[in-house]
Design an enzyme around this catalytic site. Sequence first.
Site, short mmCIF file in Angstrom:
data_model
loop_
_atom_site.label_atom_id
_atom_site.label_comp_id
_atom_site.label_asym_id
_atom_site.label_seq_id
_atom_site.Cartn_x
_atom_site.Cartn_y
_atom_site.Cartn_z
N ARG A 28 23.64 24.62 -16.83
CA ARG A 28 23.97 24.06 -15.51
C ARG A 28 22.74 23.33 -14.98
O ARG A 28 21.64 23.89 -14.96
CB ARG A 28 24.35 25.24 -14.60
N THR A 56 22.35 19.15 -9.60
CA THR A 56 23.74 18.67 -9.38
C THR A 56 24.76 19.79 -9.54
O THR A 56 25.91 19.63 -9.13
CB THR A 56 24.10 17.58 -10.41
N ASP A 105 18.76 35.25 -12.28
CA ASP A 105 19.10 34.38 -13.41
C ASP A 105 19.36 35.23 -14.64
O ASP A 105 18.44 35.81 -15.22
CB ASP A 105 17.95 33.40 -13.65
N ASP A 112 17.48 34.25 -17.91
CA ASP A 112 16.05 34.57 -17.86
C ASP A 112 15.83 36.08 -17.96
O ASP A 112 14.88 36.53 -18.62
CB ASP A 112 15.43 34.07 -16.55
C1 PRP Z 1 24.15 30.34 -15.97
C2 PRP Z 1 25.24 31.35 -16.29
C3 PRP Z 1 26.47 30.51 -16.36
C4 PRP Z 1 26.22 29.48 -15.29
C5 PRP Z 1 26.98 29.88 -14.06
O1 PRP Z 1 23.76 29.70 -17.12
O2 PRP Z 1 24.99 32.07 -17.48
O3 PRP Z 1 26.67 29.88 -17.61
O4 PRP Z 1 24.81 29.49 -15.04
O5 PRP Z 1 26.93 28.92 -13.08
P1 PRP Z 1 28.21 28.09 -12.60
O6 PRP Z 1 29.36 29.03 -12.48
O7 PRP Z 1 27.76 27.52 -11.29
O8 PRP Z 1 28.47 27.01 -13.63
P2 PRP Z 1 22.55 28.64 -17.16
O9 PRP Z 1 23.07 27.27 -16.94
O10 PRP Z 1 21.45 29.11 -16.24
O11 PRP Z 1 22.08 28.73 -18.67
P3 PRP Z 1 21.43 29.95 -19.51
O12 PRP Z 1 22.54 30.93 -19.78
O13 PRP Z 1 20.94 29.28 -20.73
O14 PRP Z 1 20.32 30.56 -18.68
N1 URA Z 2 23.36 31.51 -13.01
C1 URA Z 2 22.74 32.72 -13.01
O1 URA Z 2 22.15 33.12 -14.03
N2 URA Z 2 22.77 33.45 -11.88
C2 URA Z 2 23.42 33.05 -10.78
O2 URA Z 2 23.43 33.78 -9.78
C3 URA Z 2 24.06 31.79 -10.80
C4 URA Z 2 24.04 31.05 -11.93
#
Ligand code: PRP
Ligand code: URA
Length: 211
Positions: free
Chosen positions: A103, A107, A201, A204
Amino acid sequence: MRLITPEHPLIDHKLTVLRNRDTPQPVFRQLVEELMTLLAYEATRDIAVEPVQVETPVATTVGTRLKAPLPLVVPILRAGLGMLEGMTKLLPTAEVGFLGMVRDEQTLQPTTYAKRLPDDLSDRACYVLDPMLATGGSIIGAIDYLFEQGAKSVTAISILAAPQGLQAVTDHFADRDVTVVVGSVDEGLNEKSYIVPGLGDAGDRLYGTVD
Ligand code: PRP
Ligand code: URA
Protein backbone atom coordinates in the site's frame (compact mmCIF):
# COMPACT_ATOMS: atom_id res chain seq x y z
CA MET A 1 -20.52 -10.00 1.65
CA ARG A 2 -20.83 -12.16 4.75
CA LEU A 3 -18.93 -11.06 7.87
CA ILE A 4 -17.93 -13.59 10.53
CA THR A 5 -16.35 -12.49 13.81
CA PRO A 6 -15.80 -15.66 15.85
CA GLU A 7 -16.28 -15.01 19.56
CA HIS A 8 -13.80 -16.88 21.75
CA PRO A 9 -11.95 -15.87 24.92
CA LEU A 10 -8.69 -17.29 23.54
CA ILE A 11 -8.96 -15.03 20.49
CA ASP A 12 -9.46 -12.02 22.77
CA HIS A 13 -6.57 -13.03 25.00
CA LYS A 14 -4.13 -13.60 22.15
CA LEU A 15 -5.25 -10.40 20.40
CA THR A 16 -4.54 -8.38 23.53
CA VAL A 17 -0.95 -9.67 23.70
CA LEU A 18 -0.56 -9.06 19.95
CA ARG A 19 -1.67 -5.43 20.28
CA ASN A 20 0.82 -4.71 23.06
CA ARG A 21 3.65 -2.57 21.63
CA ASP A 22 6.13 -4.34 23.96
CA THR A 23 5.40 -7.86 22.68
CA PRO A 24 8.66 -9.15 21.20
CA GLN A 25 8.85 -10.23 17.55
CA PRO A 26 9.10 -14.01 18.12
CA VAL A 27 6.00 -13.93 20.36
CA PHE A 28 4.19 -11.73 17.84
CA ARG A 29 4.90 -14.24 15.05
CA GLN A 30 3.75 -17.15 17.17
CA LEU A 31 0.51 -15.37 18.08
CA VAL A 32 -0.30 -14.47 14.46
CA GLU A 33 0.03 -18.15 13.59
CA GLU A 34 -2.11 -19.29 16.53
CA LEU A 35 -4.81 -16.70 15.85
CA MET A 36 -4.88 -17.79 12.22
CA THR A 37 -5.56 -21.38 13.25
CA LEU A 38 -8.44 -20.28 15.48
CA LEU A 39 -9.92 -18.13 12.69
CA ALA A 40 -9.39 -20.88 10.12
CA TYR A 41 -11.63 -23.20 12.11
CA GLU A 42 -14.57 -20.83 11.51
CA ALA A 43 -13.50 -19.79 8.02
CA THR A 44 -13.62 -23.39 6.76
CA ARG A 45 -16.97 -24.28 8.30
CA ASP A 46 -18.65 -24.43 4.86
CA ILE A 47 -15.77 -26.04 2.97
CA ALA A 48 -16.97 -28.46 0.27
CA VAL A 49 -16.74 -32.13 1.26
CA GLU A 50 -17.99 -35.43 -0.11
CA PRO A 51 -18.70 -38.82 1.45
CA VAL A 52 -15.99 -41.49 1.33
CA GLN A 53 -15.92 -45.09 2.49
CA VAL A 54 -13.29 -45.94 5.12
CA GLU A 55 -12.20 -49.28 6.61
CA THR A 56 -11.54 -49.00 10.32
CA PRO A 57 -9.84 -51.92 12.10
CA VAL A 58 -13.36 -52.93 13.17
CA ALA A 59 -15.81 -52.11 10.39
CA THR A 60 -16.56 -50.23 7.19
CA THR A 61 -18.11 -46.82 7.56
CA VAL A 62 -18.73 -43.67 5.59
CA GLY A 63 -16.67 -40.60 6.40
CA THR A 64 -15.90 -37.29 4.73
CA ARG A 65 -13.12 -35.91 2.57
CA LEU A 66 -12.43 -32.54 0.96
CA LYS A 67 -13.98 -32.30 -2.48
CA ALA A 68 -11.83 -31.58 -5.56
CA PRO A 69 -10.61 -29.14 -6.71
CA LEU A 70 -8.58 -28.55 -3.58
CA PRO A 71 -8.87 -25.15 -1.95
CA LEU A 72 -6.27 -22.49 -2.68
CA VAL A 73 -4.75 -20.43 0.12
CA VAL A 74 -3.33 -17.04 -0.91
CA PRO A 75 -1.29 -15.08 1.63
CA ILE A 76 -0.76 -11.42 0.66
CA LEU A 77 2.94 -10.66 1.10
CA ARG A 78 4.44 -9.62 3.34
CA ALA A 79 2.25 -9.71 6.40
CA GLY A 80 -0.09 -12.48 5.17
CA LEU A 81 2.86 -14.84 5.07
CA GLY A 82 2.84 -14.83 8.87
CA MET A 83 -0.61 -16.45 8.74
CA LEU A 84 0.20 -19.22 6.25
CA GLU A 85 1.51 -21.83 8.67
CA GLY A 86 -1.52 -21.37 10.94
CA MET A 87 -3.82 -22.02 7.97
CA THR A 88 -2.02 -25.02 6.49
CA LYS A 89 -1.93 -26.69 9.91
CA LEU A 90 -5.68 -27.02 9.53
CA LEU A 91 -5.73 -27.53 5.74
CA PRO A 92 -2.52 -29.45 4.98
CA THR A 93 -3.66 -30.53 1.49
CA ALA A 94 -4.52 -27.02 0.30
CA GLU A 95 -2.44 -25.55 -2.49
CA VAL A 96 -0.79 -22.18 -1.93
CA GLY A 97 -0.53 -19.19 -4.28
CA PHE A 98 1.21 -15.91 -3.52
CA LEU A 99 0.31 -12.27 -4.12
CA GLY A 100 2.78 -9.53 -3.25
CA MET A 101 1.05 -6.21 -2.59
CA VAL A 102 2.13 -2.98 -0.99
CA ARG A 103 0.00 0.00 0.00
CA ASP A 104 1.35 3.42 -0.95
CA GLU A 105 1.28 5.23 2.39
CA GLN A 106 0.47 8.59 0.71
CA THR A 107 -2.24 7.64 -1.81
CA LEU A 108 -3.29 4.47 0.09
CA GLN A 109 -3.53 2.69 -3.27
CA PRO A 110 -2.21 -0.89 -3.35
CA THR A 111 0.29 -2.01 -5.99
CA THR A 112 0.78 -5.67 -6.90
CA TYR A 113 4.49 -6.53 -7.24
CA ALA A 114 4.30 -10.34 -7.36
CA LYS A 115 1.84 -12.96 -8.56
CA ARG A 116 2.52 -16.67 -8.35
CA LEU A 117 -0.61 -18.76 -8.42
CA PRO A 118 -2.43 -21.18 -10.74
CA ASP A 119 -3.82 -19.57 -13.94
CA ASP A 120 -7.21 -21.22 -13.73
CA LEU A 121 -9.09 -20.94 -10.47
CA SER A 122 -12.40 -22.18 -11.92
CA ASP A 123 -14.64 -23.54 -9.22
CA ARG A 124 -11.97 -23.29 -6.55
CA ALA A 125 -12.63 -22.07 -3.06
CA CYS A 126 -9.95 -19.48 -2.29
CA TYR A 127 -8.79 -18.20 1.09
CA VAL A 128 -6.98 -14.85 1.14
CA LEU A 129 -4.82 -14.18 4.19
CA ASP A 130 -3.92 -10.66 5.31
CA PRO A 131 -3.79 -9.71 8.99
CA MET A 132 -4.89 -6.09 8.42
CA LEU A 133 -8.02 -4.93 6.59
CA ALA A 134 -7.67 -1.15 6.94
CA THR A 135 -9.13 0.84 4.01
CA GLY A 136 -9.83 -2.51 2.34
CA GLY A 137 -7.92 -1.54 -0.84
CA SER A 138 -5.42 -4.41 -0.68
CA ILE A 139 -7.96 -7.13 0.03
CA ILE A 140 -10.36 -5.80 -2.60
CA GLY A 141 -7.53 -5.84 -5.18
CA ALA A 142 -6.58 -9.40 -4.23
CA ILE A 143 -10.16 -10.72 -4.34
CA ASP A 144 -10.84 -8.97 -7.67
CA TYR A 145 -7.83 -10.75 -9.15
CA LEU A 146 -8.97 -14.18 -7.88
CA PHE A 147 -12.44 -13.67 -9.39
CA GLU A 148 -10.83 -12.60 -12.70
CA GLN A 149 -8.96 -15.93 -12.66
CA GLY A 150 -12.24 -17.84 -12.23
CA ALA A 151 -12.54 -18.35 -8.48
CA LYS A 152 -16.06 -19.30 -7.41
CA SER A 153 -15.99 -18.04 -3.85
CA VAL A 154 -13.45 -16.14 -1.82
CA THR A 155 -12.99 -16.02 1.93
CA ALA A 156 -10.71 -13.32 3.29
CA ILE A 157 -9.26 -13.86 6.76
CA SER A 158 -7.87 -10.91 8.74
CA ILE A 159 -6.87 -10.54 12.33
CA LEU A 160 -8.10 -6.93 12.58
CA ALA A 161 -10.45 -4.88 10.42
CA ALA A 162 -11.67 -1.27 10.39
CA PRO A 163 -15.39 -0.61 9.82
CA GLN A 164 -14.53 1.64 6.84
CA GLY A 165 -12.63 -1.19 5.14
CA LEU A 166 -15.42 -3.68 5.77
CA GLN A 167 -17.92 -1.22 4.26
CA ALA A 168 -15.72 -0.83 1.19
CA VAL A 169 -15.55 -4.63 0.75
CA THR A 170 -19.34 -4.89 1.19
CA ASP A 171 -19.99 -2.19 -1.42
CA HIS A 172 -17.48 -3.58 -3.92
CA PHE A 173 -18.65 -7.20 -3.75
CA ALA A 174 -22.40 -6.70 -3.36
CA ASP A 175 -23.19 -9.46 -5.89
CA ARG A 176 -20.31 -11.86 -5.26
CA ASP A 177 -19.74 -14.82 -2.97
CA VAL A 178 -17.33 -13.17 -0.53
CA THR A 179 -16.93 -13.97 3.16
CA VAL A 180 -14.72 -12.02 5.54
CA VAL A 181 -13.59 -13.60 8.81
CA VAL A 182 -11.98 -11.25 11.34
CA GLY A 183 -10.71 -11.57 14.89
CA SER A 184 -11.86 -8.05 15.81
CA VAL A 185 -13.62 -5.12 14.20
CA ASP A 186 -11.75 -2.16 15.66
CA GLU A 187 -12.89 1.44 16.19
CA GLY A 188 -11.65 3.00 12.97
CA LEU A 189 -8.66 4.48 11.15
CA ASN A 190 -6.29 7.26 12.18
CA GLU A 191 -5.05 10.09 9.94
CA LYS A 192 -2.53 7.72 8.34
CA SER A 193 -5.22 5.08 7.77
CA TYR A 194 -3.79 2.77 10.43
CA ILE A 195 -6.30 0.71 12.33
CA VAL A 196 -7.18 2.13 15.79
CA PRO A 197 -6.46 0.77 18.36
CA GLY A 198 -4.92 -1.82 16.01
CA LEU A 199 -1.48 -3.31 16.47
CA GLY A 200 0.68 -0.99 14.35
CA ASP A 201 2.39 -2.11 11.15
CA ALA A 202 1.84 -5.86 10.92
CA GLY A 203 4.58 -6.45 8.32
CA ASP A 204 7.15 -4.53 10.34
CA ARG A 205 6.23 -6.27 13.59
CA LEU A 206 6.52 -9.68 11.89
CA TYR A 207 9.59 -9.11 9.75
CA GLY A 208 11.20 -5.76 10.63
CA THR A 209 11.20 -2.40 8.86
CA VAL A 210 12.13 -2.17 5.17
CA ASP A 211 12.87 1.55 4.85
C1 PRP B 1 -0.49 -3.75 5.04
C2 PRP B 1 -1.37 -4.93 5.40
C3 PRP B 1 -2.35 -4.98 4.28
C4 PRP B 1 -2.55 -3.52 3.95
C5 PRP B 1 -3.83 -3.06 4.58
O1 PRP B 1 0.46 -4.15 4.12
O2 PRP B 1 -0.66 -6.13 5.57
O3 PRP B 1 -1.87 -5.68 3.13
O4 PRP B 1 -1.43 -2.82 4.51
O5 PRP B 1 -4.16 -1.79 4.22
P1 PRP B 1 -5.44 -1.44 3.31
O6 PRP B 1 -6.59 -2.26 3.80
O7 PRP B 1 -5.62 0.02 3.55
O8 PRP B 1 -5.10 -1.75 1.88
P2 PRP B 1 1.63 -3.18 3.59
O9 PRP B 1 1.19 -2.47 2.37
O10 PRP B 1 2.12 -2.34 4.73
O11 PRP B 1 2.75 -4.22 3.16
P3 PRP B 1 3.60 -5.28 4.03
O12 PRP B 1 2.68 -6.40 4.38
O13 PRP B 1 4.67 -5.68 3.09
O14 PRP B 1 4.14 -4.57 5.25
N1 URA C 1 -1.29 -1.82 7.56
C1 URA C 1 -0.85 -2.24 8.78
O1 URA C 1 0.12 -3.02 8.86
N2 URA C 1 -1.47 -1.77 9.87
C2 URA C 1 -2.53 -0.96 9.81
O2 URA C 1 -3.07 -0.58 10.85
C3 URA C 1 -2.97 -0.53 8.53
C4 URA C 1 -2.35 -0.99 7.42
